[in-house]
Design an enzyme around this catalytic site. Structure first.
Site, PDB file in Angstrom:
ATOM      1  N   ARG A 165       8.101 -15.029   1.565  1.00 39.69           N
ATOM      2  CA  ARG A 165       7.381 -15.837   2.559  1.00 39.69           C
ATOM      3  C   ARG A 165       7.720 -17.330   2.507  1.00 39.69           C
ATOM      4  O   ARG A 165       6.893 -18.177   2.848  1.00 39.69           O
ATOM      5  CB  ARG A 165       5.856 -15.684   2.404  1.00 39.69           C
ATOM      6  N   SER A 235      -2.558 -13.587   9.056  1.00 41.61           N
ATOM      7  CA  SER A 235      -2.877 -13.650   7.621  1.00 41.61           C
ATOM      8  C   SER A 235      -2.997 -15.108   7.212  1.00 41.61           C
ATOM      9  O   SER A 235      -2.081 -15.885   7.461  1.00 41.61           O
ATOM     10  CB  SER A 235      -1.749 -13.043   6.785  1.00 41.61           C
ATOM     11  N   GLU A 331      -1.010 -19.355   3.562  1.00 42.80           N
ATOM     12  CA  GLU A 331       0.330 -19.055   4.084  1.00 42.80           C
ATOM     13  C   GLU A 331       0.538 -19.876   5.362  1.00 42.80           C
ATOM     14  O   GLU A 331       1.653 -20.269   5.699  1.00 42.80           O
ATOM     15  CB  GLU A 331       0.380 -17.558   4.406  1.00 42.80           C
TER      16      GLU A 331
HETATM   17  P1  NAP Z   1      -1.721  -3.568   3.967  1.00 42.71           P
HETATM   18  O1  NAP Z   1      -0.733  -2.555   4.424  1.00 42.71           O
HETATM   19  O2  NAP Z   1      -3.180  -3.296   4.073  1.00 42.71           O
HETATM   20  O3  NAP Z   1      -1.395  -4.002   2.475  1.00 42.71           O
HETATM   21  C1  NAP Z   1      -2.072  -5.099   1.869  1.00 42.71           C
HETATM   22  C2  NAP Z   1      -1.033  -5.958   1.168  1.00 42.71           C
HETATM   23  O4  NAP Z   1      -0.448  -5.200   0.142  1.00 42.71           O
HETATM   24  C3  NAP Z   1       0.039  -6.391   2.130  1.00 42.71           C
HETATM   25  O5  NAP Z   1      -0.138  -7.731   2.380  1.00 42.71           O
HETATM   26  C4  NAP Z   1       1.347  -6.023   1.455  1.00 42.71           C
HETATM   27  O6  NAP Z   1       2.086  -7.124   1.043  1.00 42.71           O
HETATM   28  C5  NAP Z   1       0.959  -5.264   0.202  1.00 42.71           C
HETATM   29  N1  NAP Z   1       1.541  -3.917   0.266  1.00 42.71           N
HETATM   30  C6  NAP Z   1       1.040  -2.829   0.882  1.00 42.71           C
HETATM   31  N2  NAP Z   1       1.833  -1.765   0.693  1.00 42.71           N
HETATM   32  C7  NAP Z   1       2.860  -2.182  -0.056  1.00 42.71           C
HETATM   33  C8  NAP Z   1       4.005  -1.533  -0.588  1.00 42.71           C
HETATM   34  N3  NAP Z   1       4.242  -0.249  -0.367  1.00 42.71           N
HETATM   35  N4  NAP Z   1       4.883  -2.284  -1.303  1.00 42.71           N
HETATM   36  C9  NAP Z   1       4.656  -3.591  -1.510  1.00 42.71           C
HETATM   37  N5  NAP Z   1       3.591  -4.256  -1.037  1.00 42.71           N
HETATM   38  C10 NAP Z   1       2.692  -3.559  -0.324  1.00 42.71           C
HETATM   39  O7  NAP Z   1      -1.390  -4.953   4.697  1.00 42.71           O
HETATM   40  P2  NAP Z   1      -1.772  -5.513   6.107  1.00 42.71           P
HETATM   41  O8  NAP Z   1      -2.551  -6.735   5.888  1.00 42.71           O
HETATM   42  O9  NAP Z   1      -2.283  -4.456   7.027  1.00 42.71           O
HETATM   43  O10 NAP Z   1      -0.358  -5.938   6.592  1.00 42.71           O
HETATM   44  C11 NAP Z   1       0.702  -5.033   6.761  1.00 42.71           C
HETATM   45  C12 NAP Z   1       1.998  -5.803   6.770  1.00 42.71           C
HETATM   46  O11 NAP Z   1       2.062  -6.721   7.875  1.00 42.71           O
HETATM   47  C13 NAP Z   1       2.191  -6.626   5.523  1.00 42.71           C
HETATM   48  O12 NAP Z   1       3.539  -6.567   5.170  1.00 42.71           O
HETATM   49  C14 NAP Z   1       1.762  -8.011   5.952  1.00 42.71           C
HETATM   50  O13 NAP Z   1       2.396  -9.029   5.226  1.00 42.71           O
HETATM   51  C15 NAP Z   1       2.179  -8.051   7.398  1.00 42.71           C
HETATM   52  N6  NAP Z   1       1.325  -8.939   8.168  1.00 42.71           N
HETATM   53  C16 NAP Z   1       1.602 -10.272   8.212  1.00 42.71           C
HETATM   54  C17 NAP Z   1       0.761 -11.099   8.929  1.00 42.71           C
HETATM   55  C18 NAP Z   1       1.002 -12.571   9.018  1.00 42.71           C
HETATM   56  O14 NAP Z   1       0.277 -13.243   9.742  1.00 42.71           O
HETATM   57  N7  NAP Z   1       1.928 -13.127   8.297  1.00 42.71           N
HETATM   58  C19 NAP Z   1      -0.350 -10.604   9.584  1.00 42.71           C
HETATM   59  C20 NAP Z   1      -0.609  -9.268   9.473  1.00 42.71           C
HETATM   60  C21 NAP Z   1       0.233  -8.441   8.761  1.00 42.71           C
HETATM   61  P3  NAP Z   1       3.074  -7.976   1.964  1.00 42.71           P
HETATM   62  O15 NAP Z   1       2.202  -8.833   2.789  1.00 42.71           O
HETATM   63  O16 NAP Z   1       3.841  -8.733   0.957  1.00 42.71           O
HETATM   64  O17 NAP Z   1       3.908  -7.042   2.768  1.00 42.71           O
END
Ligand code: NAP
Length: 336
Positions: A165, A235, A331
């Site tokens: 990130r 996020s 972030e």
């Molecule tokens: P999630 O799937 O509920 O998981 C929670 C966190 O755990 C995520 O942030 C993800 O990290 C980590 N994670 C889950 N499964 C993983 C795996 N198999 N290996 C490694 N790390 C894992 O997360 P969520 O909040 O619904 O988001 C899903 C994805 O969309 C994530 O990658 C998240 O970063 C991305 N996202 C980004 C934003 C933004 O505004 N930047 C908003 C919504 C979602 P990571 O975040 O490092 O992937």
């Protein structure tokens, strides 16, 4: 170049709060960049580059400098080989429109990054990532205007120093203006199915790139607010990275806390800490709050101010810190 004065920044950011920009310019070509940088330097004013405004929050004081809003357009297939295409995209293109376009062309690698708000030029800055894919995986090079050298420069992916990130563009915030990105995309689709929500949606079935995009859009629509209805920057905090020892210590305190192996330690979901440790999912503070369906997302309930948002941020950080010792770091770009 058309400079405007005293432009409300809430109209240009998805959190919809903050004061005004002293000067504001819509950048539609390279020549605008050179002109506006020289204007800012002559007046000794700071500048800030805005893409889609989906990851930035300005304070109630506004920005006492020049805001450059990137509006440049263009997608060009520069070259291809047997396995890859090299596609150059101008910074102001809408990210998700580009992702959709690539899938239609049979250019693959971006499917898991579907439905992320913002512009193409903003994606390298924080090395956007979702569902197991980081944009750095498909970035071949980035063309920038280097403020220190006063020239346009092309940087390789290695020069961009991409890590989790972040990138050189975030570390050296006011040095580079991203002009275009050259993507190296695949001609054959290889699905990436590592995240639980994706695995569960697929039920073990095979998936095309089109279907993967549909799945990702469905997941995001179900979990994340539409910023046009409920203003947000997605996020809000980074997932903290901790050592192995620290991760295991925390898991003895909070047994359901997931630990994802990362570098030499673990990554902990910040959303878990806010929901289960601070117990603040759905919490409201004046005009802002923690989204009721996803604790990592902070929202503007209508007339929230920057001041109120910062009060909420500090309360979350303090609760998590007291109970775990972990620092939650935003972030989102906070411009105070
Ligand atoms: P999630 O799937 O509920 O998981 C929670 C966190 O755990 C995520 O942030 C993800 O990290 C980590 N994670 C889950 N499964 C993983 C795996 N198999 N290996 C490694 N790390 C894992 O997360 P969520 O909040 O619904 O988001 C899903 C994805 O969309 C994530 O990658 C998240 O970063 C991305 N996202 C980004 C934003 C933004 O505004 N930047 C908003 C919504 C979602 P990571 O975040 O490092 O992937």
């Amino acid at each position: 170049m058309q400079l405007k004065e005293h432009v409300p920044l809430k109209d240009h950011t998805t959190f919809r709060l903050g004061g005004s920009a002293l000067y504001y310019v819509d950048v539609t070509g390279k020549e605008d960049i050179v002109e506006v940088v020289s204007f800012a330097e002559k007046k000794d004013l700071p500048f800030f580059v805005l893409g889609g405004g989906s990851n930035t929050v300005f304070s109630d004081k506004g920005f006492q400098g020049v805001v450059l809003h990137m509006r440049t357009k263009g997608i060009v297939l520069e070259r291809e080989d047997t396995t890859h295409v090299f596609v150059r995209v101008e910074a102001g293109e809408d990210w998700d429109t580009f992702v959709e376009y690539c899938i239609k062309q049979g250019w693959y690698g971006l499917e898991n990054l579907s439905y992320i708000p913002g512009t193409v030029g903003a994606t390298p800055v924080q090395n956007i990532g979702a569902y197991g894919v980081e944009v750095s995986r498909v970035i071949f090079e980035v063309t920038v205007y280097d403020i220190q050298k006063h020239e346009f420069v092309t940087m390789s992916a290695t020069d961009c120093k991409f890590t989790y990130r972040t990138s050189i563009f975030k570390e050296e915030m006011n040095r580079y203006i991203i002009v275009s990105v050259l993507f190296r995309l695949e001609k054959v689709y290889t699905p990436i199915i590592t995240y639980k929500d994706v695995v569960e949606s697929l039920h073990g079935k095979e998936v095309t790139a089109e279907k993967m995009r549909e799945i990702i859009i469905d997941i995001r629509k179900n979990k994340l607010p539409d910023w046009k209805i409920l203003p947000t920057a997605g996020s809000f905090f980074k997932n903290p990275e901790v050592t192995k020892v620290e991760g295991e210590r925390l898991q003895t305190l909070f047994s359901t806390m997931p630990l994802y192996p990362h570098n030499d330690g673990y990554k902990i979901p910040a959303g878990f800490l806010i929901e289960h440790v601070a117990d603040m999912k759905g919490f409201r503070h004046k005009g802002v709050g923690v989204y009721e369906k996803h604790a990592l997302v902070l929202v503007n309930l209508g007339d929230g101010t920057y001041q109120e948002l910062m009060e909420l941020v500090h309360e979350i950080q303090e609760k998590v810190k007291t109970k775990t010792g972990v620092n939650l770091v935003p972030e989102v770009n906070i411009i105070d």
